[in-house]
Design an enzyme around this catalytic site. Structure first.
Site, mmCIF file in Angstrom:
data_model
loop_
_atom_site.group_PDB
_atom_site.id
_atom_site.type_symbol
_atom_site.label_atom_id
_atom_site.label_comp_id
_atom_site.label_asym_id
_atom_site.label_seq_id
_atom_site.Cartn_x
_atom_site.Cartn_y
_atom_site.Cartn_z
ATOM 1 N N GLU A 32 -4.815 51.530 -7.065
ATOM 2 C CA GLU A 32 -3.615 52.354 -7.159
ATOM 3 C C GLU A 32 -3.506 52.893 -8.575
ATOM 4 O O GLU A 32 -4.026 52.300 -9.520
ATOM 5 C CB GLU A 32 -2.378 51.512 -6.851
ATOM 6 C CG GLU A 32 -2.304 51.029 -5.437
ATOM 7 C CD GLU A 32 -1.007 50.278 -5.164
ATOM 8 O OE1 GLU A 32 -0.191 50.103 -6.093
ATOM 9 O OE2 GLU A 32 -0.821 49.863 -4.015
ATOM 10 N N CYS A 44 4.786 56.731 -6.337
ATOM 11 C CA CYS A 44 4.826 56.096 -5.009
ATOM 12 C C CYS A 44 4.183 56.992 -3.964
ATOM 13 O O CYS A 44 3.392 56.528 -3.134
ATOM 14 C CB CYS A 44 6.259 55.771 -4.617
ATOM 15 S SG CYS A 44 6.990 54.470 -5.617
ATOM 16 N N LYS A 51 -3.887 55.611 -0.328
ATOM 17 C CA LYS A 51 -4.128 54.553 0.663
ATOM 18 C C LYS A 51 -4.414 55.152 2.038
ATOM 19 O O LYS A 51 -5.349 54.737 2.724
ATOM 20 C CB LYS A 51 -2.910 53.633 0.760
ATOM 21 C CG LYS A 51 -2.657 52.804 -0.468
ATOM 22 C CD LYS A 51 -1.357 52.020 -0.297
ATOM 23 C CE LYS A 51 -0.963 51.293 -1.543
ATOM 24 N NZ LYS A 51 0.288 50.529 -1.364
ATOM 25 N N ALA A 67 2.352 53.415 2.864
ATOM 26 C CA ALA A 67 3.558 53.519 2.027
ATOM 27 C C ALA A 67 3.301 52.820 0.707
ATOM 28 O O ALA A 67 2.352 52.052 0.570
ATOM 29 C CB ALA A 67 4.748 52.866 2.743
ATOM 30 N N ASP A 68 4.167 53.092 -0.236
ATOM 31 C CA ASP A 68 4.080 52.406 -1.528
ATOM 32 C C ASP A 68 5.461 52.258 -2.089
ATOM 33 O O ASP A 68 6.355 52.968 -1.765
ATOM 34 C CB ASP A 68 3.185 53.199 -2.495
ATOM 35 C CG ASP A 68 2.761 52.359 -3.672
ATOM 36 O OD1 ASP A 68 1.980 51.420 -3.458
ATOM 37 O OD2 ASP A 68 3.214 52.637 -4.786
#
Length: 68
Positions: A32, A44, A51, A67-68
């Site tokens: 990330e 985000c 991802k 999601a993040d």
């Protein structure tokens, strides 16, 4: 169509299961972007896209949720 959760987060898995979804978990292995690389909200979104793209490459006929 298969649903893939691109996350190893137990909480995200629990939320989807509680909502009644059937899905497969595929945890992304890529790095990330670190905090400070972008403003928080943008960071985000960028990490979620990274991802999703990583996992989607292996499942071209599935819907991939990240999601993040």
């Amino acid at each position: 169509m298969e649903l893939i959760l691109a996350s190893g987060s137990p909480r995200r898995q629990s939320l989807l299961a509680e909502a009644g979804y059937r899905f497969r978990v595929v945890s992304p292995q890529g790095e990330e972007l670190p905090p400070g690389a972008h403003p928080f909200r943008q960071l985000c979104a960028v990490n979620a896209v990274l991802k999703a793209r990583e996992v989607a490459g292996g499942y071209p006929d599935a819907v991939v949720l990240a999601a993040d």
